[in-house]
Design an enzyme around this catalytic site. Sequence first.
Site, PDB file in Angstrom:
ATOM      1  CD  GLU A 172     -38.030   6.426 -43.508  1.00  0.00           C
ATOM      2  OE1 GLU A 172     -38.301   7.583 -43.920  1.00  0.00           O
ATOM      3  OE2 GLU A 172     -38.907   5.630 -43.127  1.00  0.00           O
ATOM      4  CG  ASP A 175     -37.899  -2.018 -50.224  1.00  0.00           C
ATOM      5  OD1 ASP A 175     -37.910  -2.392 -51.394  1.00  0.00           O
ATOM      6  OD2 ASP A 175     -37.923  -2.813 -49.261  1.00  0.00           O
ATOM      7  CG  HIS A 183     -42.664  -3.349 -48.279  1.00  0.00           C
ATOM      8  ND1 HIS A 183     -42.541  -2.015 -48.583  1.00  0.00           N
ATOM      9  CD2 HIS A 183     -43.249  -3.387 -47.054  1.00  0.00           C
ATOM     10  CE1 HIS A 183     -43.040  -1.294 -47.585  1.00  0.00           C
ATOM     11  NE2 HIS A 183     -43.466  -2.106 -46.654  1.00  0.00           N
TER      12      HIS A 183
END
Lengths: 345, 327
Positions: free
Chosen positions: A61, A86, A131
Amino acid sequence: MSRTLTYCQALSEGLVQAMERDESIFVTGIGVDYSSAVFGSTTEAVRKFGKERIFDAPAMENALTGIAIGAAAMGKRPLIVHLRNDFMFLAFDQMINLAAKWKYMYGPNAVPMPLVVRGIVGRGWGQGATHSQSLHGVLGHFPGLTVLAPATPADAKGMTIAALQADRPIVIIENRRLYDIKGPVDIEPNPTPLGRAFVRREGSDITIVGCSIMVQEALVAAQDLQQKGIAAEVVDIATVRPLDVDTITASIRKTGRLVVVDTDWEFCGLAAEIAALAAERCLKQLKAPVCRLGFADCPAPVSAPLEEAFYPKASSITKASLALCGESEEGMTFSAHVDTFKGPY
Amino acid sequence: MSNLLDPTEEKRLLRSMLRIRRAEEIIAHHYKTEQQMRTPTHFGIGQEAVAVGVCGALQQDDVIFSHHRCHTHYLAKGGDLAGLVAELYGRATGCSGGRGGSVHLADRKVGVVATSAILGETVPVAVGSALAFKMDGGKRVAVTFFGDAVFEEGVIYESLNYAAVNGLPVLFCCENNLYSTETPLSLRRKSGSEFIDRVRSFGVPGEVIDGNDVGVVREAVANAVARLRRGEGPAYIECLTYRWREHVGPLFDYEANRTYRTRDELEDWMRRDPLAVSKKRLMNASALGDAEYEAWLADIDAEVASAIEAAKAAPWPEVRLILEGVL
């Protein structure tokens, strides 16, 4: 001209229309090019534009965000999608230390930074503690980021288009539970004006302010409050940053009562910000203390009854509003919360 | 010592190194004596051959990304000296308008896109620029400069993998100066676990070179960039070098009584001064004389003095504009 679409269909249409008009747009993120991509919201774009412009990424990410920043610096318009927002925590260095500060800290020699990031909040069936958070308030803290939290299908499309036309980093937080909600959506690629809050329902007795899924819950609550003759005004924040202070405070001054409801914790969150606005700018018009509603002050639990108690919902908004208006709950029928979500993820 | 480059080219590179050296030495002097430059400044004195050798092998429309020790790269790529100095003095005429300081330099005209003080932060950004170049089907390349400590950050591995998998035209340039702030490499890397082996494990080819010889750097980078322009994917070059001054600030470590490295070690490296290496090579080939070198020095010192004078005379940013340029 408009017709009815789901929020997810609206996201898809906005993306396709934006990509048709601008060849510099590309989309990346884990699984964005799968046939069922991003709960269907990129499927049509994959079919239409292929893997040259919509392509999968390894699970990385932070670097992926930096890569998108680098591509944006060379004139592309990257869109990164996080299936669960998240995971964006792993990209905060690039998002906050670089993208958000880019234009300011490089001054006159900065190249434009048209980065768009979509993050989906996974509220659904037992999504659990990692999540289900919504990062709109956290991200909204930092100058330089524009943070959007569309509540309606029309804005899901219009904000996607607006974000992909802007020359600054923009984050769009989408709640998974909104994806199956239906509403009118323009056929034309009309951008939603950014930085504006919208009065979704007019009323004179109490103001309910929220964004994203909480606007839908507030609209249900406003309907229920009619049973006691209470006319609630529902204000959709829509853009968390830059915040449309004037629209929000105008409503608070008009009604004199405020419930802020957020899909986030209350502490240091967006609801605290709105409450502070009321205290700073509308104190003389307030007829009752401000009420904040947010997550229970714990990580999101999975087990169904615990999860049910964790989230604020229409009935909790209705009850808080009744209390602020000095009305009892006696004789009230409370509608169920907004639940078009049929699982399984 | 490597062979002489084309003498005209080597003279150009040496003059560029001298300009960076003198600019930094003079800036360091003012920094220390005036207390007017209020921005943590990481001097690259001693590491000039890396910046000049790499940028000497690039075109103007190629792009570079750098880190906290970025003055050398900014100047070597053609960044504006007066703009750099004004930025250090926090003036409106600074290259970043007084908003960035020493560690956030940019000059879009010459392809200095971004520099940042967070370790490894601009590494993936260079990879992303290379992605854009590949998508456009052109021949431009991106370079990311980073220090040895970046191999302790996760983002370097994410970036190497992505660049390799996608065959992107990006040069990973490690300036290995043996220290992360004040922690030596020996405490941060297990003996025998070389960076280049990690890089090669991702399928990225590379080499470790003498980063204090501008000819060696120039030649290695030229070869690597040719490979990038042929579309053969990323490359890695690790330049062994040494910073002469403290991690951040204008002093020598011994002046601040720091003990993490010895003065003997510093002086060993100072005997390998990249400027001296190049100058000796040119003089041995009778391509450069003392008079010409002294003339360069005089010109450069005058240019730096004038940049400092201009910066001090330049206006401060208007405080009423503090909120401008956020979005």
